[in-house]
Design an enzyme around this catalytic site. Structure first.
Site, PDB file in Angstrom:
ATOM      1  N   ASP A 132      -2.657 -15.851 -12.788  1.00  0.00           N
ATOM      2  CA  ASP A 132      -2.505 -15.630 -11.352  1.00  0.00           C
ATOM      3  C   ASP A 132      -3.622 -14.721 -10.871  1.00  0.00           C
ATOM      4  O   ASP A 132      -4.530 -14.394 -11.623  1.00  0.00           O
ATOM      5  CB  ASP A 132      -1.113 -15.060 -11.037  1.00  0.00           C
TER       6      ASP A 132
ATOM      7  N   MET B 163       2.903  -1.454  -6.354  1.00  0.00           N
ATOM      8  CA  MET B 163       3.406  -2.395  -5.348  1.00  0.00           C
ATOM      9  C   MET B 163       3.814  -1.673  -4.073  1.00  0.00           C
ATOM     10  O   MET B 163       4.761  -2.084  -3.401  1.00  0.00           O
ATOM     11  CB  MET B 163       4.613  -3.173  -5.901  1.00  0.00           C
TER      12      MET B 163
ATOM     13  N   LYS C  41      -0.126 -16.880  -5.826  1.00  0.00           N
ATOM     14  CA  LYS C  41      -0.014 -17.272  -4.424  1.00  0.00           C
ATOM     15  C   LYS C  41      -1.238 -18.068  -4.020  1.00  0.00           C
ATOM     16  O   LYS C  41      -2.356 -17.625  -4.211  1.00  0.00           O
ATOM     17  CB  LYS C  41       0.061 -16.026  -3.549  1.00  0.00           C
TER      18      LYS C  41
HETATM   19  N1  SAH Z   1       1.996  -5.534 -15.015  1.00  0.00           N
HETATM   20  C1  SAH Z   1       1.075  -4.885 -14.130  1.00  0.00           C
HETATM   21  C2  SAH Z   1       1.709  -4.471 -12.837  1.00  0.00           C
HETATM   22  C3  SAH Z   1       2.189  -5.637 -12.031  1.00  0.00           C
HETATM   23  S1  SAH Z   1       2.909  -5.166 -10.503  1.00  0.00           S
HETATM   24  C4  SAH Z   1       0.408  -3.711 -14.860  1.00  0.00           C
HETATM   25  O1  SAH Z   1       0.815  -3.381 -15.959  1.00  0.00           O
HETATM   26  O2  SAH Z   1      -0.545  -3.162 -14.320  1.00  0.00           O
HETATM   27  C5  SAH Z   1       1.553  -5.362  -9.417  1.00  0.00           C
HETATM   28  C6  SAH Z   1       1.091  -4.014  -8.924  1.00  0.00           C
HETATM   29  O3  SAH Z   1       0.266  -3.401  -9.905  1.00  0.00           O
HETATM   30  C7  SAH Z   1       0.221  -4.071  -7.705  1.00  0.00           C
HETATM   31  O4  SAH Z   1       0.988  -4.161  -6.523  1.00  0.00           O
HETATM   32  C8  SAH Z   1      -0.502  -2.758  -7.778  1.00  0.00           C
HETATM   33  O5  SAH Z   1       0.304  -1.713  -7.360  1.00  0.00           O
HETATM   34  C9  SAH Z   1      -0.691  -2.607  -9.262  1.00  0.00           C
HETATM   35  N2  SAH Z   1      -2.008  -3.051  -9.733  1.00  0.00           N
HETATM   36  C10 SAH Z   1      -2.278  -3.987 -10.642  1.00  0.00           C
HETATM   37  N3  SAH Z   1      -3.601  -4.092 -10.857  1.00  0.00           N
HETATM   38  C11 SAH Z   1      -4.183  -3.183 -10.049  1.00  0.00           C
HETATM   39  C12 SAH Z   1      -5.529  -2.793  -9.829  1.00  0.00           C
HETATM   40  N4  SAH Z   1      -6.544  -3.384 -10.475  1.00  0.00           N
HETATM   41  N5  SAH Z   1      -5.776  -1.805  -8.944  1.00  0.00           N
HETATM   42  C13 SAH Z   1      -4.769  -1.210  -8.279  1.00  0.00           C
HETATM   43  N6  SAH Z   1      -3.476  -1.540  -8.454  1.00  0.00           N
HETATM   44  C14 SAH Z   1      -3.190  -2.515  -9.332  1.00  0.00           C
END
Ligand code: SAH
Length: 511
Positions: A37, A172, A59
């Site tokens: 995704d 998020m 999406k």
């Molecule tokens: N499993 C992921 C999180 C998924 S939830 C992890 O471990 O990082 C998705 C959220 O992760 C986004 O809404 C944001 O808050 C955060 N996120 C993921 N990648 C990001 C990035 N490169 N920079 C900033 N926030 C990020």
């Protein structure tokens, strides 16, 4: 019937392709089906094997994401069909990644699975922003919070968070930033507490807003932060300015596609990433050895005859001029196939177009006799015109469909030469449209190392992705080809990786 397949939930990290784990990369290379995704870094999406089925489950513009049940269905179905299925997930699969939900169906059906942890964004993104999550002076705990969970999920106990102290990381939550800040303030946190909001951390689009808890929402609005972003609240954010390093790299903020053949892209990609660029390897050509190379076979017949007869070798009147390291590799592979080794090349003299080509000969124990200072086909021709003696002959083991410059220069000097095409550049199939679109949207520059990479890029991805964009080119001919598609072509001062990186630096200074 084949064995049941297997599913690997692989954490892809926060974006930077260098943060994919070694295990994750190995599994990706051997995957037959890959689900991905938008949270998965471009550089990693580009690593999905060309012969694997790539399925976008994020999406789509204007549409909703593929529903979770549908994703689970695809995982189960492909695994039951005996496939090796890799589900790439942004960050870590089990940290707000719905990894648990995706395993439910597999566990129920008895499909084997593994989970490969990833570098999670709450750890990596602050690190790329100069924010140490803990510090002995001010933070000895970290709380990672989903700012908005599933509907009906227990709401956040703000008082408990504030009472506990330490560093808070909210995921998020960028659209609920106001609410988060006011809830923390209402729960008694000081308005002067440092806070940061970081968008698309670890990628070329990383942006951050630094402020106090009171003003952070306003500051994020001013900077124009949009999702995906995470929020860090706590005294450790005060280090962000002093420890900032990511934005300070010469090519940070620049996303560059490298179009060279996969096995030749390494040095260029490494140099660009080391300078801070986000690199997306999109090889548009692959190099294939020719089934037949009659000119070369004639040469091998000749040297084989000499070594068998142990006669005085007339190979001393022979030059081999290489115009690419690929040419060197294919030449020696063919020679090996004929059961010949370097000893049969005694007396032959060698020319190389540039340092990388000379280096490919050097690792095979051969030091070149001639090489131009300025690396181009016509310069090589001029050098050969100086060094090739009367009665000597030049063989050109190179790609089919090469430019005419070298031959013309040799003709002008009255030198006898034989073209010996032994490999071809063939187009790579980037069949899947969703994958193609994701890879080329929002690039700052495309690096081209030959006219054929320009032509193939246009054919595979469309001119609309080239017009008005920067092209980083090796060689004037390549630059002309890119300019013909309306690209703004920057030419490396010579045909080396270093010179191409230098040319890229102007992207940052200009932008
Ligand atoms: N499993 C992921 C999180 C998924 S939830 C992890 O471990 O990082 C998705 C959220 O992760 C986004 O809404 C944001 O808050 C955060 N996120 C993921 N990648 C990001 C990035 N490169 N920079 C900033 N926030 C990020």
């Amino acid at each position: 019937m084949r064995d049941k397949g297997k599913v690997w939930l692989v954490g892809a990290g926060p974006g930077d392709a260098g943060l994919l784990t070694v295990k994750g990369e190995r599994l990706l290379e051997s995957a037959e089906v890959v689900l991905y995704d938008k949270l998965v870094g471009r550089g990693i999406v580009a690593k999905i094997p060309r012969n694997a089925e790539a399925i976008f489950v994020g999406k789509k513009a204007g549409n909703h994401a593929v529903p979770q049940e549908a994703i689970n269905g695809i995982l189960t179905e492909r695994a039951l069909a005996g496939k090796r299925v890799v589900r790439l997930k942004g960050g870590d699969p089990f940290l707000f990644g719905r990894g648990g939900e995706e395993l439910e169906g597999l566990a129920r059906t008895g499909i084997p699975f593994e989970v490969v942890p990833g570098v999670s964004s709450p750890l990596a993104v602050p690190a790329y922003s100069g924010i140490p999550l803990t510090h002995r002076d001010c933070a000895s705990q970290v709380h990672i919070v989903a700012a908005h969970g599933k509907a009906g999920a227990p709401s956040i106990d703000w008082e408990a968070l504030v009472r506990a102290g330490g560093t808070l990381v909210f995921l998020m939550g960028s659209s609920a930033l106001d609410g988060i800040a006011s809830s923390l303030l209402a729960a008694g946190m000081s308005a002067q507490t440092s806070a940061a909001v970081i968008e698309r951390g670890t990628t070329a689009r990383q942006r951050k807003a630094l402020s106090t808890l009171k003003n952070v929402a306003q500051e994020a609005g001013r900077v124009g932060i949009s999702p995906p972003a995470l929020i860090v609240v706590g005294e450790v954010c005060a280090y962000a300015e002093r420890f900032a390093w990511f934005e300070k790299q010469p090519l940070s903020g620049v996303r560059i596609a490298v179009t060279r053949p996969k096995e030749r892209a390494g040095a260029l990609s490494a140099a660009l990433s080391e300078a801070g660029a986000e690199v997306v390897e999109i090889p548009v050509i692959a190099l294939r050895s020719r089934a037949a190379a009659p000119e070369l076979d004639a040469f091998f017949d000749q040297i084989e005859g000499f070594s068998r007869a142990r006669a005085e070798s007339t190979s001393s009147s022979q030059w081999l001029a290489f115009t690419s390291s690929a040419g060197v590799e294919f030449f020696f592979a063919r020679m090996r196939a004929r059961a010949l080794d370097v000893r049969s090349l005694i007396g032959v003299r060698f020319a190389a177009i540039g340092r990388a080509t000379a280096a490919a000969l050097e690792v095979r124990g051969i030091l070149v006799d001639a090489m131009p200072d300025h690396f181009s086909a016509s310069e090589l021709g001029r050098v050969l015109a100086r060094v090739v003696g009367p009665g000597e002959r030049v063989l050109l083991p190179r790609a089919g469909a090469c430019g005419a410059e070298l031959g013309e220069a040799l003709d002008a000097a009255g030198i006898a030469w034989v073209d010996a095409p032994l490999y071809d550049a063939v187009a790579v199939d980037w069949g899947d449209a969703a994958l193609r679109d994701l890879l080329v949207e929002d690039l700052d520059a495309i690096a081209f190392t030959s006219g054929s990479t320009v032509e193939n890029f246009a054919r595979l991805f469309g001119v609309e992705h080239m017009r008005g964009r920067h092209a980083l080119c090796i060689g004037e001919a390549t630059a002309r080809a890119a300019a013909a598609y309306g690209m703004d072509a920057l030419v490396a001062a010579n045909a080396t990786v270093e010179a191409l990186v230098d040319a890229a630096l102007s992207l940052r200074e200009g932008g």
